[in-house]
Design a protein around this motif. Structure first.
Motif, short mmCIF file in Angstrom:
data_model
loop_
_atom_site.label_atom_id
_atom_site.label_comp_id
_atom_site.label_asym_id
_atom_site.label_seq_id
_atom_site.Cartn_x
_atom_site.Cartn_y
_atom_site.Cartn_z
N UNK A 52 -10.08 13.45 -7.32
CA UNK A 52 -10.99 14.34 -6.58
C UNK A 52 -11.36 15.55 -7.43
N UNK A 53 -12.50 16.16 -7.16
CA UNK A 53 -12.90 17.34 -7.93
C UNK A 53 -11.89 18.48 -7.88
N UNK A 54 -11.08 18.56 -6.81
CA UNK A 54 -10.09 19.64 -6.72
C UNK A 54 -8.81 19.33 -7.49
N UNK A 55 -8.78 18.17 -8.18
CA UNK A 55 -7.62 17.82 -8.98
C UNK A 55 -6.61 16.94 -8.28
N UNK A 56 -6.73 16.74 -6.99
CA UNK A 56 -5.84 15.84 -6.28
C UNK A 56 -6.36 14.42 -6.39
N UNK A 57 -5.68 13.48 -5.76
CA UNK A 57 -6.14 12.10 -5.79
C UNK A 57 -6.09 11.49 -4.41
N UNK A 58 -6.83 10.43 -4.24
CA UNK A 58 -6.83 9.64 -3.01
C UNK A 58 -6.45 8.21 -3.38
N UNK A 59 -5.62 7.59 -2.55
CA UNK A 59 -5.15 6.23 -2.83
C UNK A 59 -5.40 5.32 -1.63
N UNK A 60 -5.67 4.07 -1.94
CA UNK A 60 -5.79 3.05 -0.90
C UNK A 60 -4.46 2.32 -0.78
N UNK A 61 -3.73 2.57 0.28
CA UNK A 61 -2.37 2.06 0.43
C UNK A 61 -2.28 0.99 1.51
N UNK A 62 -1.24 0.20 1.43
CA UNK A 62 -0.92 -0.77 2.47
C UNK A 62 0.02 -0.13 3.48
N UNK A 63 0.22 -0.80 4.61
CA UNK A 63 1.21 -0.37 5.61
C UNK A 63 2.31 -1.43 5.65
N UNK A 64 3.55 -0.96 5.59
CA UNK A 64 4.69 -1.86 5.62
C UNK A 64 5.57 -1.54 6.82
N UNK A 65 6.29 -2.54 7.28
CA UNK A 65 7.16 -2.39 8.45
C UNK A 65 8.60 -2.67 8.06
N UNK A 66 9.50 -1.79 8.47
CA UNK A 66 10.93 -1.98 8.20
C UNK A 66 11.43 -3.14 9.04
N UNK A 67 12.09 -4.08 8.38
CA UNK A 67 12.63 -5.26 9.06
C UNK A 67 14.01 -5.57 8.50
N UNK A 68 14.78 -6.28 9.28
CA UNK A 68 16.16 -6.57 8.87
C UNK A 68 16.21 -7.34 7.56
N UNK A 69 15.24 -8.20 7.32
CA UNK A 69 15.22 -8.97 6.09
C UNK A 69 14.50 -8.27 4.95
N UNK A 70 14.12 -7.03 5.14
CA UNK A 70 13.36 -6.29 4.13
C UNK A 70 11.99 -5.92 4.64
N UNK A 71 11.40 -4.86 4.09
CA UNK A 71 10.09 -4.40 4.55
C UNK A 71 9.03 -5.46 4.31
N UNK A 72 8.12 -5.60 5.27
CA UNK A 72 7.03 -6.57 5.15
C UNK A 72 5.70 -5.87 5.33
N UNK A 73 4.69 -6.36 4.64
CA UNK A 73 3.36 -5.76 4.72
C UNK A 73 2.66 -6.22 5.98
N UNK A 74 2.22 -5.28 6.81
CA UNK A 74 1.53 -5.61 8.05
C UNK A 74 0.09 -5.11 8.07
#
Length: 444
Positions: free
Chosen positions: A410-432
């Motif tokens: 960004x012009x102010x020096x910060x950044x923007x990211x396109x992220x996924x959402x993950x869910x905590x699960x007993x067998x490990x986090x999964x992407x939802x």
């Protein structure tokens, strides 16, 4: 060397479609509205430079990335036979293993993405502000066109003004937005994108009233600022924001006050058997709660919130990238919790390629190494097209597709990211929730 995919078809006015990268390509600028692929670059691979590291030389050649796509108004030619990028990392001192890993990742990007025109110059910051300032001066003395790094906030605050005075851009690896601006860019994982992504997902799932319980340090307050902005921007309601001392041994009193358990259970018998025939305890004043913490303290806070009559089945627990920890699967209160994080597949592929060249990444360095890779690959991709490092070029609105997904400066020096959402699960986090493929929404 595999051939790159054919150029994308023209984009209809007002819409932008992301260009998918080839399987082994890890950084690829995306077109801004109305941009078109250049058939010259999309059909003719650019050879990789001769590697200087024997470990890298053993790797099979990577497919060439697609070239950056910029609106004509910001495309400028960098008419130089050699482009110099200084890499400022701690190569001595306590953080030398981290600095070496970042240097290795940058060398990997140099081999996979850049051509022989780009010269990468590693310089030791020693992990200190004084060392970073000295390294920045060395970079300028050696004719650096752009500086990558340093890593830590005090280093960036010491080296940034030196680069800024000479109008040499700096892409630092820090997560401190206060160190950014005026030609200094923070490429670390800032709270803004993480908070916005998970709040947005929660809103699509019907959550409306959001609460935040954060530690009372710089990180916690930064998340709180992002939290208030994200909830308001996405039409939710901030129910409450509270903080706790991260050094406190007992957080019981803080959590009791936060959950309002005493007012919600007033008049009810304390004996569970005597209360079993009574109506359920009224819910808390929120239906989603964000806890931006990690480790043992996160598990303690989440367990206490659940204990004080906040049912995770009704109130969704939310987090940041600090939740990307397999140990959280053992905490019942966090089961089903959501957090934003980079998409997994490309990062795993990066770590595998890194491992084949240099051995396993040191603990806690994976996301730092990928930032160093992406910064170097970005510079390599721009250099291959003879594009400069002006603010207009670096802040291309279309962004870039890197190891950890979409990002744009960004012009102010910060950044923007396109992220996924993950869910905590007993067998490990999964992407939802998948990461976005473009910063431009259809019809925008």
């Amino acid at each position: 060397m595999p051939a790159p995919p054919p150029p994308a078809p023209p984009v209809p006015p007002g819409r932008v479609t992301a260009v998918p990268p080839p399987p082994s390509v890890t950084v690829e600028p995306l077109p801004a509205p109305g941009g078109k692929a250049d058939p010259l670059f999309s059909q003719q691979p650019v050879p990789a430079p001769a590697p200087t590291d024997p470990a890298i030389a053993a790797l099979p050649p990577a497919a060439p990335p697609l070239p950056p796509q910029f609106p004509p108004s910001v495309s400028r030619q960098l008419d130089k036979d050699e482009v110099r990028a200084a890499l400022l990392v701690p190569l001595s001192g306590s953080y030398a293993p981290w600095g070496q890993a970042l240097s290795n990742a940058a060398q990997l990007a140099l081999f996979e993405v850049a051509d022989a025109k780009l010269n990468l110059i590693p310089l030791d910051t020693r992990g200190t502000p004084e060392g970073a300032a000295e390294a920045a001066r060395q970079a300028l003395t050696q004719g650096a066109d752009i500086i990558l790094g340093p890593l830590f906030s005090p280093e960036v605050k010491a080296a940034g003004p030196i680069a800024r005075e000479q109008r040499v851009p700096m892409i630092a690896f820090t997560t401190d937005r206060s160190a950014a601006g005026q030609g200094v860019y923070a490429l670390g994982f800032l709270p803004d994108s993480q908070v916005s992504r998970v709040i947005g997902h929660a809103r699509t799932q019907g959550k409306e009233r959001f609460a935040l319980l954060a530690r009372s340090d710089e990180y916690g307050r930064s998340v709180a600022e992002s939290f208030r902005a994200a909830v308001a921007a996405q039409g939710g309601k901030v129910a409450k924001v509270e903080f706790y001392d991260p050094s406190a041994a007992d957080l019981t009193a803080v959590v009791k006050r936060f959950t309002e358990v005493e007012s919600r259970t007033r008049g009810r018998p304390k004996d569970a058997r005597a209360a079993k025939d009574l109506p359920p305890v009224p819910p808390p004043p929120f239906d989603a709660v964000m806890i931006p913490d990690d480790g043992t303290r996160l598990r303690q806070v989440a367990s206490l919130i659940s204990y004080y009559e906040v049912d995770p089945a009704d109130v969704r627990f939310l987090g940041t990238m600090l939740w990307d920890d397999p140990r959280l699967a053992s905490e019942p209160a966090l089961q089903g919790g959501w957090f934003a994080a980079p998409p997994v597949a490309a990062h795993q592929d990066f770590e595998a390629r890194y491992g084949r060249a240099f051995g396993p990444l040191p603990a806690r360095v994976g996301n730092l190494a990928s930032i160093a890779y992406d910064a170097t690959a970005l510079v390599g991709a721009l250099t291959r097209q003879n594009l400069d490092f002006s603010d207009a070029t670096l802040t291309n609105a279309g962004g870039f597709a890197g190891i950890d997904g979409l990002f744009r400066l960004r012009p102010d020096g910060t950044n923007e990211r396109g992220l996924a959402v993950r869910e905590v699960a007993r067998g490990g986090a999964k992407e939802i929730g998948p990461a976005p493929t473009s910063f431009f929404m259809p019809g925008q």
